[in-house]
Design an enzyme around this catalytic site. Structure first.
Site, PDB file in Angstrom:
ATOM      1  N   LYS A 172      44.717  37.692  48.082  1.00 33.88           N
ATOM      2  CA  LYS A 172      44.413  38.913  47.534  1.00 33.88           C
ATOM      3  C   LYS A 172      43.767  38.097  46.463  1.00 33.88           C
ATOM      4  O   LYS A 172      45.484  37.686  44.972  1.00 33.88           O
ATOM      5  CB  LYS A 172      45.236  39.928  47.715  1.00 33.88           C
ATOM      6  CG  LYS A 172      45.803  40.889  47.676  1.00 33.88           C
ATOM      7  CD  LYS A 172      44.901  41.485  46.617  1.00 33.88           C
ATOM      8  CE  LYS A 172      45.918  41.417  45.592  1.00 33.88           C
ATOM      9  NZ  LYS A 172      45.710  41.610  43.793  1.00 33.88           N
ATOM     10  N   CYS A 280      48.161  30.668  31.682  1.00 35.03           N
ATOM     11  CA  CYS A 280      49.940  30.573  31.437  1.00 35.03           C
ATOM     12  C   CYS A 280      50.469  28.855  31.064  1.00 35.03           C
ATOM     13  O   CYS A 280      51.304  28.718  30.776  1.00 35.03           O
ATOM     14  CB  CYS A 280      50.348  30.745  33.059  1.00 35.03           C
ATOM     15  SG  CYS A 280      49.257  29.155  33.947  1.00 35.03           S
ATOM     16  N   GLU A 379      56.052  37.644  26.080  1.00 34.80           N
ATOM     17  CA  GLU A 379      54.636  37.228  26.554  1.00 34.80           C
ATOM     18  C   GLU A 379      53.342  37.629  25.591  1.00 34.80           C
ATOM     19  O   GLU A 379      53.380  38.962  26.415  1.00 34.80           O
ATOM     20  CB  GLU A 379      54.279  36.723  27.437  1.00 34.80           C
ATOM     21  CG  GLU A 379      52.865  35.646  28.357  1.00 34.80           C
ATOM     22  CD  GLU A 379      52.475  35.389  29.855  1.00 34.80           C
ATOM     23  OE1 GLU A 379      53.458  36.287  31.008  1.00 34.80           O
ATOM     24  OE2 GLU A 379      51.842  34.434  29.973  1.00 34.80           O
TER      25      GLU A 379
HETATM   26  P1  NAD Z   1      50.181  40.231  37.637  1.00 38.89           P
HETATM   27  O1  NAD Z   1      51.451  40.337  38.078  1.00 38.89           O
HETATM   28  O2  NAD Z   1      49.464  41.778  36.937  1.00 38.89           O
HETATM   29  O3  NAD Z   1      48.926  40.150  38.741  1.00 38.89           O
HETATM   30  C1  NAD Z   1      49.124  39.696  39.690  1.00 38.89           C
HETATM   31  C2  NAD Z   1      48.966  39.624  41.471  1.00 38.89           C
HETATM   32  O4  NAD Z   1      49.581  41.002  41.586  1.00 38.89           O
HETATM   33  C3  NAD Z   1      47.602  40.215  40.878  1.00 38.89           C
HETATM   34  O5  NAD Z   1      46.546  40.126  42.226  1.00 38.89           O
HETATM   35  C4  NAD Z   1      47.779  42.001  40.989  1.00 38.89           C
HETATM   36  O6  NAD Z   1      46.903  42.344  42.036  1.00 38.89           O
HETATM   37  C5  NAD Z   1      49.100  42.298  41.726  1.00 38.89           C
HETATM   38  N1  NAD Z   1      50.063  42.945  41.278  1.00 38.89           N
HETATM   39  C6  NAD Z   1      49.860  43.630  39.945  1.00 38.89           C
HETATM   40  N2  NAD Z   1      50.686  44.401  39.748  1.00 38.89           N
HETATM   41  C7  NAD Z   1      51.701  44.317  41.070  1.00 38.89           C
HETATM   42  C8  NAD Z   1      52.988  45.174  41.540  1.00 38.89           C
HETATM   43  N3  NAD Z   1      53.462  45.745  40.582  1.00 38.89           N
HETATM   44  N4  NAD Z   1      53.475  45.050  42.880  1.00 38.89           N
HETATM   45  C9  NAD Z   1      52.743  44.074  43.421  1.00 38.89           C
HETATM   46  N5  NAD Z   1      51.505  43.679  43.367  1.00 38.89           N
HETATM   47  C10 NAD Z   1      50.961  43.730  42.000  1.00 38.89           C
HETATM   48  O7  NAD Z   1      49.142  39.216  36.741  1.00 38.89           O
HETATM   49  P2  NAD Z   1      47.353  38.880  36.108  1.00 38.89           P
HETATM   50  O8  NAD Z   1      47.939  39.957  34.998  1.00 38.89           O
HETATM   51  O9  NAD Z   1      46.851  39.046  36.574  1.00 38.89           O
HETATM   52  O10 NAD Z   1      47.783  37.564  35.280  1.00 38.89           O
HETATM   53  C11 NAD Z   1      48.566  37.265  34.025  1.00 38.89           C
HETATM   54  C12 NAD Z   1      49.730  36.478  34.038  1.00 38.89           C
HETATM   55  O11 NAD Z   1      50.304  35.405  35.405  1.00 38.89           O
HETATM   56  C13 NAD Z   1      50.738  36.011  32.870  1.00 38.89           C
HETATM   57  O12 NAD Z   1      51.884  36.382  32.823  1.00 38.89           O
HETATM   58  C14 NAD Z   1      50.318  34.414  32.962  1.00 38.89           C
HETATM   59  O13 NAD Z   1      51.236  33.772  32.874  1.00 38.89           O
HETATM   60  C15 NAD Z   1      50.779  34.332  34.528  1.00 38.89           C
HETATM   61  N6  NAD Z   1      50.038  33.137  35.359  1.00 38.89           N
HETATM   62  C16 NAD Z   1      50.711  32.531  35.480  1.00 38.89           C
HETATM   63  C17 NAD Z   1      50.230  31.334  35.998  1.00 38.89           C
HETATM   64  C18 NAD Z   1      51.699  29.761  36.347  1.00 38.89           C
HETATM   65  O14 NAD Z   1      51.373  28.882  37.024  1.00 38.89           O
HETATM   66  N7  NAD Z   1      52.415  29.723  36.463  1.00 38.89           N
HETATM   67  C19 NAD Z   1      48.883  31.251  36.554  1.00 38.89           C
HETATM   68  C20 NAD Z   1      48.413  31.792  35.762  1.00 38.89           C
HETATM   69  C21 NAD Z   1      49.204  32.807  35.353  1.00 38.89           C
END
Ligand code: NAD
Length: 486
Positions: A172, A280, A379
């Protein structure tokens, strides 16, 4: 372009007509419609993955990896087109897009070692004539849920290992950047992987919650922001699943006075402003220790001011936009509230000139920040670097260890003793010594501690194999003259 789900070896329209637009962040043009799948669509994908599992599990590992060899070749052959897609939906430059695909492909290569890496263990004669055997078996149907910022690489931190270990998968991707995975799945389809081994379900929250709850799914891998990581971790674990969730970050970099300032500036600027700070592993706080504060702030400010901002497809562009108009607004809100709290903008900021038409934010350096200030803890996920000055390395390590996050911390120095101490004491999963983006190679786990990770086994390498396999232990006796008699 209307995207479809890929379920049971065919492209399928989801049950709902709900869709969202995928917007090019550099131009604000719509480039695709992404369906918002429902629990019914997740059911269909789980049914296809469940049906494919028994035969895939029985396919010998050496045969399973033949599909991965073909997949790797297809990714290599299409790397330019995939990079273009990443740039158009995610905003990063073409070089950054190709770089992320390269790191993704490395995971496909490592997963091809599965006939060796999935081996178990045996000890003869745990008692006379009795042997004990450890076997690794696939866990079953697994779900992989990913964020917007590395639409090519992050699914590949998981999918190649899930395939190689004999699991069937449902991916997904982020609804903000789904086109890259749609193209990657066309390449997977061309490898003729048996129907149902890999499935693609587009959507947002509803699809994620259905994946967490579905009794047919045995394990969930997630990467995204910390609040959603925590939600997915607890929700999926509540229904008895194995879960690994990588979350957000606030990465500090310490600059000691003896560091090579020219090299340090270049590397820290790439870490803070590369991918518009939407990594990240982006540095978002630079801590200048002692006399480093005499030179580093000016050097890093010059590096920020000279960075060329624009559409990542254009030659010479060094930094693209942030992902959405809402994201730009959110970051500008953080900058405005920092200014109200007395923080000084050294370069960039809300009023800096940036290209129009997209979600551009100027590379920004803030200074005079107290370690306990809001901006030093939150962040930002944009091209914003906060400068902190401290007197000693103890103060700097103290700041690192007080953070709620623990994704990455870096140190720039020529002093081996300071480096060893930092490596030893920092409460952080990934450490960079004279390195600005300490991204582990595919054969090491992608670590992360504290609020940056929920679970125990991380992505990539041996951790991925442990995550995607169950350990079975057999104690075996064959009564005969070779064995113990009763
Ligand atoms: P996000 O948490 O908004 O979304 C991630 C996934 O979760 C997506 O597939 C989205 O559809 C789903 N999602 C979003 N809100 C949701 C909810 N309320 N309930 C269930 N599912 C939900 O993250 P983003 O904005 O796409 O990505 C950026 C974030 O990811 C930053 O915080 C970054 O630091 C983090 N990140 C972490 C790593 C790591 O390895 N630690 C790597 C890349 C990005």
């Amino acid at each position: 372009m209307d995207l479809s789900n890929y379920v049971g070896g065919a492209w399928r329209r989801p049950s709902s007509t709900n869709a969202a637009q995928v917007i090019n962040p550099a131009t604000s043009e719509s480039i695709a419609n992404v369906p918002m799948s429902t629990a019914t669509d997740v059911d269909a994908a789980v049914a296809a993955a469940t049906a494919a599992y028994p035969a895939w599990r029985r396919t010998p590992p050496g045969e399973r990896i033949q599909y991965l060899f073909a997949f790797k070749q297809a990714l290599e052959d299409n790397i330019k087109e995939l990079s273009r897609t990443i740039t158009m939906e995610c905003g990063k430059t073409l070089a950054e897009a190709e770089g992320e695909l390269r790191r993704g492909i490395e995971n496909v290569e490592v997963a091809c070692g599965i006939p060796t890496m999935m081996q178990g263990a045996i000890l003869e004669d745990i008692s006379r004539g009795i042997d004990e055997i450890l076997i690794r078996q696939p866990v079953g149907v697994v779900a992989i849920i990913t964020p917007f910022n590395f639409p090519g690489m992050i699914p590949l931190w998981f999918l190649p290992y899930a395939i190689a270990c004999g699991n069937t998968s449902i991916v997904k991707p982020s609804e903000k950047t789904p086109v890259t995975m749609a193209k990657v799945f066309e390449l997977l389809q061309a490898t003729k992987l048996p129907a149902g081994v890999v499935n693609l379900v587009h959507g947002g929250r509803e699809a994620v919650d259905a994946l967490c709850d579905h009794p047919g799914i045995r394990a969930v891998s997630f990467v995204g922001s910390s609040p959603v990581a925590r939600h997915v971790y607890s929700r999926a674990a509540a229904s008895g699943k194995r879960v690994q969730c990588q979350g957000g970050a606030k990465n500090p970099t310490i600059v000691l006075p003896d560091a090579d300032m020219e090299m340090t500036t270049k590397i820290v600027a790439d870490s803070a402003f590369g991918c518009a700070g939407q990594r990240c592993l982006a540095t978002s706080v630079a801590i200048a220790v002692g006399d480093a504060a005499n030179t580093f702030p000016e050097l890093i400010s010059d590096a920020a001011a000279s960075r060329k901002v624009g559409n990542g497809l254009d030659a010479g562009i060094e930094m693209g936009p942030v992902i959405t108009a809402e994201s730009k607004k959110r970051i500008e809100g953080i900058l405005a509230s920092a200014e109200r709290a007395g923080v000084k903008t050294r370069v960039g900021g809300i009023n800096a000139k940036v290209p129009t038409g997209g979600n551009f934010i100027a590379p920004t350096v803030l200074e005079d920040i107290r370690p306990d200030a809001e901006i030093a803890r939150t962040e930002v996920f944009g091209p914003v670097l906060s400068l902190i000055r401290v007197q000693t390395i103890d103060d700097a390590i103290d700041y690192v260890n007080k953070s709620a996050y623990g994704n990455m911390a870096c140190l720039f120095t020529r002093d081996g003793l300071a480096a060893r101490r930092f490596r030893y004491e920092a409460i952080v999963g990934n450490i960079g010594i004279n390195v600005g983006v300490a991204a582990p190679m595919a054969y090491f786990p992608f670590s992360g501690w504290k609020e940056s990770f929920f679970g125990d086994l991380h992505a990539q390498g041996r951790d991925a194999i442990d995550f995607y396999t169950e350990k079975k232990v057999v104690v075996e006796r064959w009564p005969s003259e070779w064995s113990r008699k009763f």
